[in-house]
Write an enzyme that holds these catalytic residues in place. Structure first.
Site, short mmCIF file in Angstrom:
data_model
loop_
_atom_site.label_atom_id
_atom_site.label_comp_id
_atom_site.label_asym_id
_atom_site.label_seq_id
_atom_site.Cartn_x
_atom_site.Cartn_y
_atom_site.Cartn_z
N GLU A 181 0.87 -1.36 -0.21
CA GLU A 181 -0.01 0.01 -0.18
C GLU A 181 0.92 1.24 -0.04
O GLU A 181 1.83 1.28 0.86
CB GLU A 181 -0.97 -0.02 1.38
N GLY A 216 -7.53 2.51 2.32
CA GLY A 216 -7.47 3.09 0.78
C GLY A 216 -8.61 4.47 1.10
O GLY A 216 -8.64 5.43 1.89
N VAL A 217 -9.13 4.84 -0.27
CA VAL A 217 -9.88 6.27 -0.30
C VAL A 217 -11.09 6.05 0.60
O VAL A 217 -11.30 7.08 1.28
CB VAL A 217 -10.27 6.35 -1.84
N GLU A 276 -25.12 21.35 -12.55
CA GLU A 276 -25.14 19.96 -12.92
C GLU A 276 -25.55 19.97 -14.38
O GLU A 276 -26.71 20.62 -14.90
CB GLU A 276 -26.50 19.13 -12.11
N ARG A 327 -14.97 9.60 -11.45
CA ARG A 327 -13.85 8.98 -11.00
C ARG A 327 -13.24 8.08 -12.18
O ARG A 327 -13.93 7.58 -12.80
CB ARG A 327 -13.83 8.41 -9.33
N ALA A 335 -17.67 1.03 -1.99
CA ALA A 335 -16.75 0.10 -1.25
C ALA A 335 -17.27 -1.31 -0.80
O ALA A 335 -16.48 -2.08 -0.93
CB ALA A 335 -16.86 1.07 0.11
N HIS A 370 -43.30 -1.35 16.47
CA HIS A 370 -43.82 -0.09 16.62
C HIS A 370 -43.38 0.64 17.86
O HIS A 370 -43.44 0.22 18.99
CB HIS A 370 -45.37 -0.25 16.59
P1 FAD Z 1 -9.54 2.57 -2.89
O1 FAD Z 1 -10.02 2.70 -1.69
O2 FAD Z 1 -9.26 3.46 -3.96
O3 FAD Z 1 -7.81 1.82 -2.51
C1 FAD Z 1 -7.03 1.58 -3.51
C2 FAD Z 1 -5.67 1.76 -2.71
O4 FAD Z 1 -4.53 1.36 -3.56
C3 FAD Z 1 -5.36 3.08 -2.26
O5 FAD Z 1 -5.11 3.18 -0.88
C4 FAD Z 1 -4.03 3.56 -2.85
O6 FAD Z 1 -3.05 4.48 -2.09
C5 FAD Z 1 -3.35 2.05 -3.25
N1 FAD Z 1 -2.61 1.94 -4.61
C6 FAD Z 1 -2.70 2.55 -5.58
N2 FAD Z 1 -1.85 2.27 -6.51
C7 FAD Z 1 -0.85 1.64 -5.87
C8 FAD Z 1 0.39 0.91 -6.13
N3 FAD Z 1 0.91 1.17 -7.23
N4 FAD Z 1 1.01 0.46 -5.03
C9 FAD Z 1 0.44 0.38 -3.58
N5 FAD Z 1 -0.65 1.07 -3.49
C10 FAD Z 1 -1.34 1.49 -4.43
N6 FAD Z 1 -18.25 4.28 -1.46
C11 FAD Z 1 -19.45 3.81 -0.94
O7 FAD Z 1 -19.82 2.53 -1.00
N7 FAD Z 1 -19.92 4.51 0.32
C12 FAD Z 1 -19.57 5.65 0.55
O8 FAD Z 1 -20.41 6.45 1.30
C13 FAD Z 1 -18.79 6.38 -0.26
N8 FAD Z 1 -18.27 7.63 -0.20
C14 FAD Z 1 -17.46 8.32 -0.85
C15 FAD Z 1 -17.00 9.58 -0.61
C16 FAD Z 1 -15.93 10.14 -1.45
C17 FAD Z 1 -15.70 11.57 -1.16
C18 FAD Z 1 -15.37 9.31 -2.32
C19 FAD Z 1 -14.09 9.97 -3.04
C20 FAD Z 1 -15.66 8.05 -2.63
C21 FAD Z 1 -16.81 7.26 -1.97
N9 FAD Z 1 -17.08 6.20 -2.09
C22 FAD Z 1 -18.15 5.46 -1.18
C23 FAD Z 1 -16.32 5.25 -2.99
C24 FAD Z 1 -15.29 4.49 -2.24
O9 FAD Z 1 -14.54 5.21 -1.72
C25 FAD Z 1 -14.43 3.45 -3.32
O10 FAD Z 1 -15.60 3.01 -4.33
C26 FAD Z 1 -13.80 2.34 -2.50
O11 FAD Z 1 -12.74 2.98 -1.92
C27 FAD Z 1 -13.01 1.56 -3.76
O12 FAD Z 1 -12.43 0.73 -2.95
P2 FAD Z 1 -11.00 0.26 -3.57
O13 FAD Z 1 -10.53 -0.93 -2.64
O14 FAD Z 1 -11.28 -0.49 -5.04
O15 FAD Z 1 -9.98 1.30 -3.96
#
Ligand code: FAD
Length: 463
Positions: A32, A38-39, A201, A269, A316, A440
């Site tokens: 990581e 993650g995000v 929008e 995104r 997520a 209820h």
């Molecule tokens: P990510 O969470 O993007 O994680 C990917 C990880 O890979 C990151 O930590 C990154 O640093 C790492 N990485 C990338 N490339 C490399 C590399 N080469 N080497 C090592 N590490 C690397 N989803 C919901 O379901 N509910 C919500 O309420 C919601 N709210 C959101 C609000 C916001 C503001 C945002 C931006 C997104 C939201 N999402 C929500 C979407 C959700 O965050 C994503 O769908 C989810 O995080 C995706 O998970 P992932 O594991 O695919 O990737």
């Protein structure tokens, strides 16, 4: 081989997959580059929901002051304290992942992974480079905010969600481009933090693709809360003016300008492929996202892809489920990612949660359908909590009474949708929602009565 599995990326896809692999006795390395979780944990789901919660508390306090005789002063936010609280929420959950990794003996490195071939990943960390090998690799590198030409984020005047969630400042006027979930959630937050908020929008409704009636009702509620929303508005340029900016728009074929302090881009995104570059080692994409089979296997059989890199919906809970499927497939179990439905929630207050199809989709597919509806204003628990906006809407097939879609705009919609979700996963019919005795007073009685309304027999409204 050094490991059974290497996972690149520790978001809700990658870290969940690692834990499942650990449960299945596999030797796992997670790479990581930025942050565990993650995000979702660091910049998305969790901190945004923490800020929505704080914003909603402020609304509730004001309601209590106005309607319930509470003697409290609302003097705004100590922003630094709010930021610290939000960061503590994130840190606590991050420590939880670290503990789980430890318990399941999952190794992880903070570094950037580069896929070399189907069995090797090079990791850059602490100024060093090292190659690790594994039988399987899982790509879980997630997504990043989409930029628009001419609107490149600079972190000062033009923000993405990354700056918005950091609470670096509260702009006097925040312009948001895009009325999807992320745009609306930040609109709700910043309005409650004291900004004047305008959303633009390009489409004729907020939340394009959502059930139109639900989206329209949410638009009205947010407008009543003071958020200005403009539809059919195409942003065509931006002019920076020192510490403010003008957004240039095309509305009804005419050019218009709107001034603001900060512009937040919330227009979608894009997948993150730094170090992965799928084409380089022959991983097939659809031009944008990695193509997988139902076990999350990419076009190279020992490489899997999960989460946002596999395309929409970018959520997520979808990423996590895919991570579990990939882990189980690697362990030789008969797992498949073939969900009947995936829930979707917009965490404004009221929340809008949906599962299944919209009324428009039922029409497009020429399905003979009927609607069951129930407003929260007629629900005892909602009224006694001062949360009466919104309603439940169920789309059901005529003749079979099969549930096609459940849409909830209202308090706790993200939790209430669980009832519709389970019913749909079990191929449920309307009477599965309408017939059981619900507690209820409770908000879930609104789902029961929407089900009853489908059969024209709800008690607390005219059917
Ligand atoms: P990510 O969470 O993007 O994680 C990917 C990880 O890979 C990151 O930590 C990154 O640093 C790492 N990485 C990338 N490339 C490399 C590399 N080469 N080497 C090592 N590490 C690397 N989803 C919901 O379901 N509910 C919500 O309420 C919601 N709210 C959101 C609000 C916001 C503001 C945002 C931006 C997104 C939201 N999402 C929500 C979407 C959700 O965050 C994503 O769908 C989810 O995080 C995706 O998970 P992932 O594991 O695919 O990737």
């Amino acid at each position: 081989m050094d490991y059974d599995v290497i996972i690149i990326g520790a978001g809700p896809g990658g870290y969940v997959s690692a834990i499942r692999l650990g449960q299945l006795g596999k030797k796992v390395l997670v790479i990581e580059k930025k942050y565990l979780g993650g995000v979702c944990l660091n910049e998305g789901c969790i901190p945004v929901k923490a800020l929505v919660y704080a914003s909603h508390l402020r609304e509730k306090v004001n309601y209590a002051k106005k309607e319930m005789g509470f003697l409290v002063k609302d003097e705004g936010f100590e922003i630094e304290k709010l930021r610290i609280w939000k960061d503590r929420v994130v840190e606590r959950l991050k420590r939880g992942i670290e503990t789980l990794f430890k318990n399941y003996k999952i190794e992880w490195i903070m570094g950037e992974g580069r896929l070399i071939d189907k069995n090797s990943v090079e990791v850059s960390f602490q100024g060093e480079k090292k190659v690790f090998t594994a039988d399987f690799t899982i790509i879980a590198t997630g997504s990043k905010p989409l930029s628009l030409p001419g609107f490149e984020p600079d972190g000062e005047l033009i923000w993405t969600s990354t700056q918005a969630v950091s609470l670096s400042k509260i702009p006097s006027k925040l312009i948001i481009l895009g009325a999807g979930a992320i745009g609306l959630e930040f609109a709700y937050i910043y309005k409650n933090l004291g900004s004047d908020v305008e959303i633009y929008e390009i489409m004729p409704q907020i939340l394009p693709g959502a059930d139109r009636e639900m989206a329209e009702e949410l638009r009205k509620v947010l407008t009543r809360k003071g958020i200005k929303i403009y539809l059919n508005a195409k942003a065509i340029g931006i002019e920076k003016k020192g510490d403010s900016l003008d957004l240039i728009l095309e509305v009804d074929g005419k050019e218009e300008r709107r001034g603001g302090e900060v512009l937040l881009l919330a227009v979608g995104r894009a997948p993150v492929f730094d170090g992965i570059e799928p084409g380089r080692i022959g991983i097939k994409t659809d031009g944008k996202f990695i193509i997988t089979d139902s076990q999350m296997r990419a076009s190279i059989p020992n490489i899997f892809a999960i989460g946002d890199v596999t395309g929409p919906p970018l959520l997520a809970h979808r990423a996590s489920k895919q991570g579990i499927v990939a882990a189980e497939a690697i362990a030789g179990l008969d797992a498949k990612f073939e969900p009947k439905v995936i829930p979707n929630v917009v965490y404004t207050e009221p929340q809008l949660a949906s599962v299944g199809i919209s009324e428009e989709e039922a029409k497009e597919r020429e399905i003979k359908y009927s609607i069951g509806k129930f407003p929260f204003i007629a629900n005892g628990k909602a009224v006694s909590s001062g949360e009466t906006s919104g309603f439940v809407k169920i789309v059901g097939e005529l003749n079979t009474n099969k549930i096609l879609g459940v849409h909830i705009l209202g308090p706790e919609a993200s939790s209430l949708i669980g009832e519709g979700l389970v019913a749909m996963e079990m191929s449920g019919e309307l009477h599965h929602l309408a017939d059981p005795i619900h507690p209820h007073p409770s908000l879930c009685e609104a789902i029961m009565e929407a089900g009853e309304n489908f059969f024209k027999k709800a008690i607390h409204i005219l059917n």
